[in-house]
Design an enzyme around this catalytic site. Structure first.
Site, PDB file in Angstrom:
ATOM      1  N   HIS A 156       0.828  -1.220   0.000  1.00  0.00           N
ATOM      2  CA  HIS A 156       0.000   0.000   0.000  1.00  0.00           C
ATOM      3  C   HIS A 156       0.859   1.266   0.000  1.00  0.00           C
ATOM      4  CE1 HIS A 156      -3.420  -2.604   1.270  1.00  0.00           C
ATOM      5  NE2 HIS A 156      -2.466  -3.206   1.970  1.00  0.00           N
ATOM      6  N   SER A 277      15.085  21.638 -15.739  1.00  0.00           N
ATOM      7  CA  SER A 277      13.902  22.439 -16.024  1.00  0.00           C
ATOM      8  C   SER A 277      14.351  23.758 -16.644  1.00  0.00           C
ATOM      9  CB  SER A 277      13.137  22.696 -14.728  1.00  0.00           C
ATOM     10  OG  SER A 277      12.410  23.899 -14.815  1.00  0.00           O
ATOM     11  N   LYS A 283      16.209  21.731 -10.523  1.00  0.00           N
ATOM     12  CA  LYS A 283      15.528  20.477 -10.864  1.00  0.00           C
ATOM     13  C   LYS A 283      16.392  19.479 -11.627  1.00  0.00           C
ATOM     14  CE  LYS A 283      11.559  19.692 -11.042  1.00  0.00           C
ATOM     15  NZ  LYS A 283      10.139  19.891 -11.248  1.00  0.00           N
ATOM     16  N   ASN A 285      15.073  16.072 -13.389  1.00  0.00           N
ATOM     17  CA  ASN A 285      13.839  15.299 -13.578  1.00  0.00           C
ATOM     18  C   ASN A 285      14.101  13.903 -14.156  1.00  0.00           C
ATOM     19  OD1 ASN A 285      12.300  17.534 -12.743  1.00  0.00           O
ATOM     20  ND2 ASN A 285      12.338  18.379 -14.817  1.00  0.00           N
ATOM     21  N   GLU A 290       9.693   8.610 -16.705  1.00  0.00           N
ATOM     22  CA  GLU A 290       8.318   9.080 -16.922  1.00  0.00           C
ATOM     23  C   GLU A 290       7.850   8.758 -18.337  1.00  0.00           C
ATOM     24  OE1 GLU A 290       7.628  13.153 -14.783  1.00  0.00           O
ATOM     25  OE2 GLU A 290       9.740  12.974 -15.256  1.00  0.00           O
TER      26      GLU A 290
END
Ligand code: ARG
Length: 457
Positions: A156, A277, A283, A285, A290
């Site tokens: 979970h 970014s 940043k 990323n 993704e």
């Protein structure tokens, strides 16, 4: 331009109709397979005496020339010639004259296109399997470095039990092993030759289909010409296997993304697999992870697309089937890319062992150990669960963890608790003591890694 099939037509289609019907924009990716199929077909026609040796020689020379041009990227395809088959046939006759028209003896584009697709997937599935295996090797190497790296295991997405970080990584090894198995098993159904089925009913020419199969390296031929030209199951199966592969990559990608956050900081991705970014200088990323997660959608879409195309088509060939291609090309491209990227991403990532260590020492993921301790001493597990729950609650109220709770406080809940409980509660012990087959115990993880290695060698 006149059509190769234009004999019975009085007028030609509007150019935009041609454009809508044409597949050359994408099926030019089948150029090598189409040429290969033609070489085998004309060789067989010669061997059967259907064409004479001079004709066969001329056609083979023409095909060879087209092949070198294709390799050099010198072929010019035209929408007016509809698809790869007619484009190549036109180029062949332009090159060697009317004898080129004999190549299509005893053959139809219907068995031709199906043959091309089988040939294409046969090669690509081998590449997919190779890349899966390369990724498995990388996972294995990372796992070997982190057998004794203790990490929180989750259910979970809540801290559940301490685990060996290698155990977590190895879970993906086994998913990929099943993917590889599925792709391997699908080969049996890709490795069947449709050529010689003609348009759908076979042919009156004395062809030898077994010979064609031998020339093209297929172990079987379709035994029903109608099935041969209308079967696209092997492509559905490829898309389905690819979908499941992408499911696995996407789940792993999701973990990579979570682990890279400041909140988790379990890993750091290499700069080469991250992006910055344009506005926020701090940043870094996890774009590639993704993107792999995102691209899973198009692969599922391609599977649904083809299933839907097929469900309403009566036997045998229907133009609908031309829609089998773009989704397959796209899927091949997507999964090969995703596997390659993922391998590099995992190979170059840094595992933050200290962070994992401290994470696992500041939670209640050792609560099961306490319950097991009591159960070992004879308390029914249900009761042990209740006692442990109460002790966890006490700790939460005091802002401490189980290892910090003094023995006197523990014994208030059960006299069975003694000083040796603290050894059991250590996360390292929680992992080490899980000797059950396939469990996260260090010894079990090592056995697992050895078995995995043996599979790959
Ligand atoms: N471009 C067609 C396809 O991809 C080739 C087969 C065409 N056959 C036909 N009878 N129109 O499906």
């Amino acid at each position: 331009m006149t059509k190769l099939w234009g004999g019975r037509f009085q007028k030609s289609a509007e150019s935009w109709v041609d454009e809508f019907g044409a597949s050359i924009g994408f099926d030019q990716q089948l150029v090598m397979e189409d040429l290969e199929g033609s070489v085998a077909h004309v060789t067989m026609l010669g061997a059967q005496g259907i064409l004479d040796s001079k004709e066969v020689e001329q056609i083979l020379a023409g095909l060879a020339e087209l092949k070198s041009k294709a390799e050099a990227g010198e072929l010019e395809f035209h929408v007016a010639n509809e698809d790869i088959h007619l484009n190549l046939e036109k180029m062949l006759t332009d090159l060697i004259g009317p004898v080129g028209g004999k190549l299509h003896t005893g053959r139809s584009r219907n068995d031709q296109v199906a043959t091309d697709m089988h040939l294409f997937l046969k090669k690509r599935v081998v590449e997919v399997i190779e890349l899966i295996e390369a990724f498995q090797k990388t996972i294995l190497q990372k796992a070997e470095q982190h057998v004794e790296t203790i990490a929180p295991g989750y259910t979970h997405l809540q801290r559940a039990q301490p685990i060996s970080f290698a155990h977590h990584l190895m879970a993906y090894f086994w998913m990929l092993e099943r993917d590889k198995e599925r792709f391997n098993e699908s080969m049996k159904r890709i490795d069947i030759l449709p050529l010689g089925a003609g348009a759908m009913a076979g042919t009156t020419f004395p062809i030898d289909r077994e010979k064609s199969a031998e020339l093209l390296g297929f172990s079987k031929v379709y035994l029903n010409s109608m099935d041969a030209v209308s079967d696209r199951d092997f492509i559905v199966e490829f898309l389905s296997n690819s979908s499941l592969l992408m499911t696995h990559l996407s789940r792993f990608a999701e973990e990579i993304i979570i682990w890279s956050t400041d909140e988790f900081k379990f890993i750091e991705l290499d700069d080469a697999f991250s992006t910055g970014s344009s506005i926020m200088p701090q940043k870094k990323n996890p774009d590639m992870a993704e993107l792999i997660r995102g691209k899973t959608g198009r692969v599922y879409g391609n599977l649904m697309g083809l299933l839907t195309v097929l469900k309403g088509t009566p036997l045998t060939y229907n133009k609908d089937m031309q829609e089998d291609k773009e989704g397959m090309f796209d899927t091949v491209h997507t999964i090969l890319g995703a596997l390659k990227i993922f391998e590099g991403m995992v190979r170059t990532m840094t595992v933050n062992t200290e962070r994992l260590h401290s994470a696992v020492h500041s939670d209640f993921s050792n609560a099961t150990e306490l319950a097991d301790y009591l159960a070992t001493k004879g308390m029914p597990f249900r009761e042990a669960h209740e006692v442990t729950g109460k002790l966890v609650f006490t700790c939460i109220q005091r802002g401490i963890f189980l290892l910090d709770l003094p023995i006197e406080d523990m014994r208030k809940e059960s006299e069975l608790l003694e000083a040796d409980v603290y050894d059991v509660l250590k996360p390292e012990a929680a992992v080490r003591r899980r000797h059950s087959l396939g469990g996260t115990g260090f010894d079990q993880v090592r056995i697992q890694i050895d078995k995995a290695k043996a599979l790959l060698s």
